[in-house]
Design a protein around this motif. Structure first.
Motif, PDB file in Angstrom:
ATOM      1  N   GLN A   1       0.817  -1.206   0.000  1.00 47.45           N
ATOM      2  CA  GLN A   1       0.000   0.000   0.000  1.00 47.45           C
ATOM      3  C   GLN A   1       0.861   1.271   0.000  1.00 47.45           C
ATOM      4  N   ILE A   2       0.584   2.148  -0.942  1.00 47.68           N
ATOM      5  CA  ILE A   2       1.311   3.418  -1.056  1.00 47.68           C
ATOM      6  C   ILE A   2       0.808   4.400   0.008  1.00 47.68           C
ATOM      7  N   LYS A   3       1.751   5.168   0.578  1.00 50.98           N
ATOM      8  CA  LYS A   3       1.406   6.215   1.543  1.00 50.98           C
ATOM      9  C   LYS A   3       1.610   7.583   0.900  1.00 50.98           C
ATOM     10  N   ILE A   4       0.548   8.381   0.863  1.00 49.06           N
ATOM     11  CA  ILE A   4       0.589   9.688   0.199  1.00 49.06           C
ATOM     12  C   ILE A   4       0.088  10.760   1.167  1.00 49.06           C
ATOM     13  N   VAL A   5       0.777  11.891   1.208  1.00 53.67           N
ATOM     14  CA  VAL A   5       0.381  13.017   2.066  1.00 53.67           C
ATOM     15  C   VAL A   5       0.378  14.293   1.224  1.00 53.67           C
ATOM     16  N   GLY A   6       0.041  15.435   1.860  1.00 59.11           N
ATOM     17  CA  GLY A   6       0.233  16.716   1.185  1.00 59.11           C
ATOM     18  C   GLY A   6      -1.014  17.539   0.956  1.00 59.11           C
ATOM     19  N   SER A   7      -0.968  18.318  -0.104  1.00 61.79           N
ATOM     20  CA  SER A   7      -1.914  19.393  -0.408  1.00 61.79           C
ATOM     21  C   SER A   7      -3.383  18.985  -0.395  1.00 61.79           C
ATOM     22  N   SER A   8      -4.201  19.846   0.242  1.00 65.94           N
ATOM     23  CA  SER A   8      -5.652  19.623   0.201  1.00 65.94           C
ATOM     24  C   SER A   8      -6.210  19.916  -1.184  1.00 65.94           C
ATOM     25  N   THR A   9      -5.532  20.780  -1.947  1.00 63.16           N
ATOM     26  CA  THR A   9      -5.983  21.095  -3.309  1.00 63.16           C
ATOM     27  C   THR A   9      -5.762  19.916  -4.246  1.00 63.16           C
ATOM     28  N   VAL A  10      -4.633  19.238  -4.095  1.00 60.64           N
ATOM     29  CA  VAL A  10      -4.315  18.092  -4.954  1.00 60.64           C
ATOM     30  C   VAL A  10      -5.024  16.827  -4.462  1.00 60.64           C
ATOM     31  N   TYR A  11      -5.446  16.849  -3.208  1.00 61.38           N
ATOM     32  CA  TYR A  11      -6.065  15.664  -2.585  1.00 61.38           C
ATOM     33  C   TYR A  11      -7.176  15.021  -3.428  1.00 61.38           C
ATOM     34  N   PRO A  12      -8.156  15.793  -3.962  1.00 58.15           N
ATOM     35  CA  PRO A  12      -9.212  15.127  -4.746  1.00 58.15           C
ATOM     36  C   PRO A  12      -8.680  14.402  -5.977  1.00 58.15           C
ATOM     37  N   PHE A  13      -7.670  14.982  -6.619  1.00 60.72           N
ATOM     38  CA  PHE A  13      -7.093  14.361  -7.817  1.00 60.72           C
ATOM     39  C   PHE A  13      -6.313  13.100  -7.444  1.00 60.72           C
TER      40      PHE A  13
ATOM     41  N   VAL B   1      -4.312   8.166   1.221  1.00 57.65           N
ATOM     42  CA  VAL B   1      -4.037   9.557   0.874  1.00 57.65           C
ATOM     43  C   VAL B   1      -4.502  10.447   2.022  1.00 57.65           C
ATOM     44  N   GLU B   2      -3.585  11.219   2.589  1.00 62.21           N
ATOM     45  CA  GLU B   2      -3.918  12.116   3.698  1.00 62.21           C
ATOM     46  C   GLU B   2      -3.766  13.572   3.254  1.00 62.21           C
ATOM     47  N   SER B   3      -4.714  14.401   3.676  1.00 62.95           N
ATOM     48  CA  SER B   3      -4.663  15.833   3.375  1.00 62.95           C
ATOM     49  C   SER B   3      -4.002  16.556   4.547  1.00 62.95           C
ATOM     50  N   THR B   4      -2.711  16.846   4.414  1.00 65.78           N
ATOM     51  CA  THR B   4      -1.929  17.450   5.504  1.00 65.78           C
ATOM     52  C   THR B   4      -1.504  18.879   5.191  1.00 65.78           C
ATOM     53  N   GLY B   5      -1.830  19.377   3.979  1.00 66.14           N
ATOM     54  CA  GLY B   5      -1.297  20.653   3.519  1.00 66.14           C
ATOM     55  C   GLY B   5       0.046  20.437   2.860  1.00 66.14           C
ATOM     56  N   SER B   6       0.389  21.322   1.937  1.00 67.37           N
ATOM     57  CA  SER B   6       1.659  21.171   1.208  1.00 67.37           C
ATOM     58  C   SER B   6       2.861  21.206   2.149  1.00 67.37           C
ATOM     59  N   GLY B   7       2.861  22.189   3.053  1.00 61.85           N
ATOM     60  CA  GLY B   7       3.984  22.312   3.982  1.00 61.85           C
ATOM     61  C   GLY B   7       4.088  21.134   4.926  1.00 61.85           C
TER      62      GLY B   7
ATOM     63  N   SER C   1       0.515  26.330   6.831  1.00 64.66           N
ATOM     64  CA  SER C   1       1.073  25.085   6.293  1.00 64.66           C
ATOM     65  C   SER C   1       0.601  24.785   4.878  1.00 64.66           C
ATOM     66  N   SER C   2      -0.309  25.598   4.371  1.00 65.94           N
ATOM     67  CA  SER C   2      -0.956  25.308   3.086  1.00 65.94           C
ATOM     68  C   SER C   2      -0.188  25.866   1.895  1.00 65.94           C
ATOM     69  N   GLY C   3      -0.097  25.061   0.846  1.00 64.75           N
ATOM     70  CA  GLY C   3       0.495  25.531  -0.398  1.00 64.75           C
ATOM     71  C   GLY C   3      -0.364  26.585  -1.072  1.00 64.75           C
ATOM     72  N   THR C   4      -1.684  26.517  -0.851  1.00 61.01           N
ATOM     73  CA  THR C   4      -2.576  27.534  -1.402  1.00 61.01           C
ATOM     74  C   THR C   4      -2.251  28.897  -0.796  1.00 61.01           C
ATOM     75  N   ARG C   5      -1.959  28.915   0.499  1.00 61.98           N
ATOM     76  CA  ARG C   5      -1.583  30.180   1.135  1.00 61.98           C
ATOM     77  C   ARG C   5      -0.242  30.668   0.601  1.00 61.98           C
ATOM     78  N   ASP C   6       0.727  29.773   0.459  1.00 65.22           N
ATOM     79  CA  ASP C   6       2.024  30.162  -0.116  1.00 65.22           C
ATOM     80  C   ASP C   6       1.827  30.796  -1.489  1.00 65.22           C
ATOM     81  N   ALA C   7       0.997  30.142  -2.317  1.00 63.38           N
ATOM     82  CA  ALA C   7       0.771  30.648  -3.672  1.00 63.38           C
ATOM     83  C   ALA C   7       0.016  31.974  -3.646  1.00 63.38           C
TER      84      ALA C   7
END
Length: 349
Positions: A23-35, A54-60, A172-178
């Protein structure tokens, strides 16, 4: 003798369980999460591999977890709604994560949205920056003062006499960084009061960071990594605006409307052509050293980068992904499937 054999078999099984997993473990952006989740579900449904976690942890937050180490207790992949930072790359290297591939999956716009019952709202990038900044230029333009603006009409008389309240992503969000880069830095680095005050800074990173301080007086409300929470808040507080990825606006178009920025609406065509002022690329990063022990990774990456997912008529366009131009998709796909190694020099350019 039998006990020894059983002990050896048990030890071998334990070693395998610690050194490999399906099983693959994936974390990160809430924006990319749905994809990412859509691809994960497709992998689980159509291959022999289990559906990735897949966990939504934010990009940071995802970058911190991804770069924490190289063992199999750490994530295999992290999603990001902005590019990896050089300091994150350095942290990865420090912790033994030295073979990373960067994947660009498409474009997204940052929506500035409100409840659909409101009248249409148009704001300039400058007005938006002035609404959320911790400090703004004084009336004479010679100094910075604590942000006094409480209503949009305080910023410009042409704007509605409406309270400024903005639900947005946390630090912590990449959306905020952007958002900080595409709105605040873009606006403030052109204002003399900022350049005069910060001209002593030697690096752009230090200088621009000071352009990006968001107010903390209750006008901007950090609302967690789950963009659906912001959507819910906007339907309850009709005065408020929310900042989140375009895919969430499209998903909730029956409830919300996106404001125009500089007169440009957040639409797929305007985002992909960069006419919409707050457009950005979306990424995921792969820990290549895990591929030998997590064999599902190769199939997941191949599936994610396929035309069936990210092409013009791909599955992910149905949930808000804006495709890259065809030639760009082809070049990026080739590099990703070959496991092209990301370098610090590449991140600096």
């Amino acid at each position: 003798m039998k006990k020894t054999t059983l002990a050896l078999l048990a030890s071998a099984a334990l070693t395998v369980s610690l050194s490999a997993r399906d099983q693959i473990k994936i974390v990160g952006s809430s924006t990319v999460y749905p994809f990412s989740s859509a691809v994960a579900e497709e992998l689980g449904a159509t291959t022999k591999y289990p559906t990735p976690v897949v966990e939504s942890t934010g990009s940071g937050g995802g970058m911190k977890l991804f770069c924490a180490g190289n063992d199999l207790n750490t994530p295999d992949i992290t999603n990001a709604s902005r590019r990896m930072k050089t300091k994150e790359f350095t942290l990865c290297e420090k912790n033994g994560v030295t073979d990373i591939t960067e994947s660009v999956i498409g474009y997204d716009g940052i929506a500035f949205a409100q409840d659909k019952s409101n009248s249409a709202f148009n704001v300039t990038r400058e007005q938006l920056a002035l609404a959320v900044a911790a400090e703004v230029p004084s009336k004479d333009g010679k100094s910075l003062i604590a942000n006094p603006y409480k209503k949009w009409s305080d910023i410009d008389a042409s704007l509605p006499n409406r309270e400024i309240i903005v639900y947005g992503p946390p630090k912590s969000s990449g959306t905020r960084d952007a958002f900080e880069e595409l709105v605040m830095q873009h606006v403030f680095k052109k204002m003399a009061v900022y350049t005069d005050l910060y001209k002593a800074d030697k690096t752009a990173n230090k200088k621009y960071k000071k352009y990006s301080v968001i107010r903390t007086d209750g006008v901007y409300v950090p609302s967690g990594e789950n963009d659906n929470i912001i959507v819910q808040k906007l339907t309850k507080n009709k005065e408020a605006f929310g900042i989140f990825g375009f895919s969430f606006l499209e998903e909730n178009e029956d409830k919300l409307s996106g404001s125009t920025i500089n007169g440009i609406a957040p639409t797929p065509d305007n985002i992909s052509s960069a006419k919409y002022p707050v457009s950005r690329s979306l990424f995921f990063y792969t820990k290549n050293s895990h591929k030998k022990d997590v064999p599902a990774m190769n199939k997941y990456i191949e599936m994610f980068m396929s035309e069936n997912m990210i092409g013009n008529n791909g599955i992910l366009t149905e949930i808000g992904l804006i495709p890259l131009p065809g030639s760009e998709r082809t070049a990026i796909r080739k590099a990703v499937l070959e496991g092209k190694k990301l370098t610090l020099d590449a991140l600096k350019h």
